[in-house]
Every structure is written in structure tokens, then in C-alpha cells.
Design an enzyme around this catalytic site. Sequence first.
Site, PDB file in Angstrom:
ATOM      1  N   MET A   1       1.053  -6.006  -2.137  1.00 35.65           N
ATOM      2  CA  MET A   1       0.835  -5.408  -0.826  1.00 35.65           C
ATOM      3  C   MET A   1       1.506  -4.040  -0.680  1.00 35.65           C
ATOM      4  O   MET A   1       0.961  -3.139  -0.035  1.00 35.65           O
ATOM      5  CB  MET A   1       1.346  -6.329   0.280  1.00 35.65           C
ATOM      6  CG  MET A   1       0.671  -7.704   0.344  1.00 35.65           C
ATOM      7  SD  MET A   1      -0.995  -7.669   1.029  1.00 35.65           S
ATOM      8  CE  MET A   1      -1.972  -7.768  -0.460  1.00 35.65           C
ATOM      9  N   HIS A   2       2.693  -3.871  -1.269  1.00 32.99           N
ATOM     10  CA  HIS A   2       3.396  -2.598  -1.062  1.00 32.99           C
ATOM     11  C   HIS A   2       2.747  -1.442  -1.833  1.00 32.99           C
ATOM     12  O   HIS A   2       3.132  -0.283  -1.661  1.00 32.99           O
ATOM     13  CB  HIS A   2       4.889  -2.734  -1.395  1.00 32.99           C
ATOM     14  CG  HIS A   2       5.213  -2.680  -2.859  1.00 32.99           C
ATOM     15  ND1 HIS A   2       6.467  -2.356  -3.324  1.00 32.99           N
ATOM     16  CD2 HIS A   2       4.457  -2.916  -3.967  1.00 32.99           C
ATOM     17  CE1 HIS A   2       6.475  -2.389  -4.649  1.00 32.99           C
ATOM     18  NE2 HIS A   2       5.274  -2.725  -5.049  1.00 32.99           N
ATOM     19  N   ASP A   3       1.764  -1.768  -2.669  1.00 32.16           N
ATOM     20  CA  ASP A   3       1.031  -0.721  -3.395  1.00 32.16           C
ATOM     21  C   ASP A   3      -0.142  -0.161  -2.609  1.00 32.16           C
ATOM     22  O   ASP A   3      -0.800   0.784  -3.068  1.00 32.16           O
ATOM     23  CB  ASP A   3       0.487  -1.280  -4.719  1.00 32.16           C
ATOM     24  CG  ASP A   3       1.578  -1.469  -5.766  1.00 32.16           C
ATOM     25  OD1 ASP A   3       2.689  -0.945  -5.570  1.00 32.16           O
ATOM     26  OD2 ASP A   3       1.319  -2.145  -6.783  1.00 32.16           O
TER      27      ASP A   3
ATOM     28  N   ALA B   1       1.458   4.225   0.204  1.00 34.66           N
ATOM     29  CA  ALA B   1       1.665   2.821   0.575  1.00 34.66           C
ATOM     30  C   ALA B   1       2.985   2.695   1.332  1.00 34.66           C
ATOM     31  O   ALA B   1       3.554   3.689   1.777  1.00 34.66           O
ATOM     32  CB  ALA B   1       1.642   1.943  -0.675  1.00 34.66           C
TER      33      ALA B   1
ATOM     34  N   GLU C   1       6.734   0.095   2.241  1.00 36.02           N
ATOM     35  CA  GLU C   1       7.591  -1.088   2.271  1.00 36.02           C
ATOM     36  C   GLU C   1       7.692  -1.495   3.738  1.00 36.02           C
ATOM     37  O   GLU C   1       8.157  -0.724   4.568  1.00 36.02           O
ATOM     38  CB  GLU C   1       8.980  -0.775   1.701  1.00 36.02           C
ATOM     39  CG  GLU C   1       9.002  -0.332   0.257  1.00 36.02           C
ATOM     40  CD  GLU C   1       8.680  -1.433  -0.738  1.00 36.02           C
ATOM     41  OE1 GLU C   1       8.619  -2.616  -0.316  1.00 36.02           O
ATOM     42  OE2 GLU C   1       8.490  -1.125  -1.930  1.00 36.02           O
TER      43      GLU C   1
END
Length: 388
Positions: free
Chosen positions: A295-297, A349, A351
Site C-alpha cells: 500500500m505505501h508504494d 506514495a 506512509e
Amino acid sequence: MAAQLRELAQNPPQDANERRELHEAARLLYMSLETPFDAMHRLFWSIYQLPATQIGVDMGLFRTLAEDARVEWTLADLSTRLKVDRTLLYRVLRYLASFGLVSESTDGTYHANSTTQWLSTPGAEGGTKHYLKTISPVAHALPETLRQQGYQNPTNHLDTAFQKAHNTEVSAYSWTPSDPTVIPAFLEFMKSQRASQRSWTEKFPLETLRLSQSDLEANRVVFVDVGGASGYQCVSLRQSHPELSGRIVVQDQEPVIARANEAELKKHQIESMAHNFFQPQPIKLAKAYYLRNIMHDWPDAKCVEILRQLRDAMAEDSVILIDENVLPDVGASWKQAQKDMQMISVLAAVERSVSEWHHLLKSAGLKVKKIHTYDEDIGDSVIEAALA
């Protein structure tokens, strides 16, 4: 007080939690004591730390010192051993010692400390090259990139500081550097990172994944590692929890799955499957769909695409396990904030914070059941998500 701090520096605590708390307290103390002149030096001249470290790696300095941490090297002996100019070596050592990367004794000799030992490892050497050659130019390109984009939050992974820095139109994951040593260095760094990371299974209650007898008779899949590369997490799960019954499957794109060690996977009763996570999920009604550092990509819109493919495949009792950093909404640590800046500049992207995770999952028709944090230092957590 200064004498007490120096004494503490000579004998730091060994307990990991106490050391972490003391490290953060010392950092806050340092910042509170910093003058504008100190801040100028920290900001403007810190750019030399990474290049100087690479010089030490290239010289073989860290490996030589780390061969035996008990040995005190004179400048003359070290210069002869490394076959480098003595005056240059003295200046490099002086700089490295000032930042604690090597230790300098009062008699002018040098020896390894714990940081030196780490810098002598293949993973640290790989990370030094990766960040100097790949990430550093991207960081320097970020201000101009954001200015040209009108200071809008980046959401296009093909229009980031990465493309500007490396003069490319492809994404970071598709880019081929001109220096053939960069990719192996990156892979060595990533391998060392994985080896030192704590496991999500330390805190996640795996009884949640236990299948009923009827599920087992129906050959239900218990665990799908979506985008799981070579299946490292699947193997680790089988080894640490052999009592976990049911089929385990690792999925990734065809070229990645082709490189997996099929013999190793078969040994642990793990199935492999080529799959693009933007396409419909072929394994229906699995107990758990697991995504680690996926997801963080991606920006939110792409994450929603991925999650909706899983949502459409879920049973009522299925869960999605998202293994990622979870930042606090207020008071993120410097380690967490640094990682987020890298995601902005390389992949457009993010965090995400607690509230951002809740918003993202709601957008995909899901809800957060619970967040299981297993590494408080950087916020590594498993977000347990279910159908909304």
C-alpha cells in the site's frame, strides 16, 4: 550534568526499550540546545555524511577496522594497509570519527565501534550505494519538482522527483540504472533489512486464521500473500506456526514468480501463482489476504483498486491483513517522517497515519477491525480489515 551525560555515553543501557526511550530523549535535548548556528551546520553540511561513508566503503576502511574491534590502528599502519594517501586518510577519518562512524582514541589511533561493524556488512555497503546513487539525486530534485507541480500532493508515480532526477519516463520499479552495480546493491540492502525486521506474527493472534473442519474438507485457502515476491513471508509463517492448517498461496507477477525457489515452496507446502493485484483476485473466499509493504508504494486511488479486487473475493469471515507502517495522526517520529518524504519523492506514495488508513479502507468498502503494532520504533503494524 554534562559529566553525567558523558558517563552515560560511555555506558549506555542494554535494554532495547530503555535505549530507545533514552535515544529519543537525548535527541529532544539536543534540539532544545541547538542554536541557529548549530542548525546551519546540521542542515548545510550534513550532505557530506553519505559521500564520506561511501569513500570509507570504497577504501575498505570499515571492513579493515571491523576485522578485530580490539585492534587500535595508527594512521601510518592503516594508510599502508589500505594503500591510500596518509593525509587524505587522516582527513576522512577525522570526519567519520566526528559523527561516530569510527572511534578515535585520545592517542590518535582508530578502532571499530558498533556502527563501524555494521558499515562493514554487505547490507550496509549496499544501502550506502543505493542511497547515494539512486535516492540522493531524487531528494535534491524534490523542491523543483513540487514547485513545477504547483505544490499539489503527488499522486502520479510517473511524474515524481525520481523521473526528474534520473531523466526517465518509467516508474522507479521499472528503471534500469546505467551503473550495473546499483541494483545488486539495492537487493543486498533489502535482504539485510528483512533479516533485521521483527515478524508480524509476534503480535498478531494467529488463532484468528484457524479453519473449521468443514473449511479444511472444502480445501479452503487460509492465507494468500498478495504481491509476496519469492514467498518469504509464507515460508516464515509455515516455519513459525506449523500448526496452522490449510492451503497457503504466494502471488506475484509472472517474472517474479518465475524466480521463486519452487523446491523450497513445495517443501513447506506453499503454492505459487502468477497474478497482478490490479486484476480480479482468482482465489475466492480465502480466510486471509495478506499485503506486506504494498500500500505505501501507491497513492490512494491505486490502493482502492487493489483493495476492491480483494473485497470482491472475500467471504463474510475473511480478513485482509495489511502489514505496513501506521503513523500517529500527531507526533510522528523522525524515522517515520523521513520514510514518508522518500515515498513522496520516489513513488508519489505515502506512509499513512491512523486516520488515513481508516479513510482509505472505508473508500474501498472495508473497515478496520484492529491495528496490531509489532514494532513501536517505526510503527510496523498489521491492520486487520474486514468487510464494511
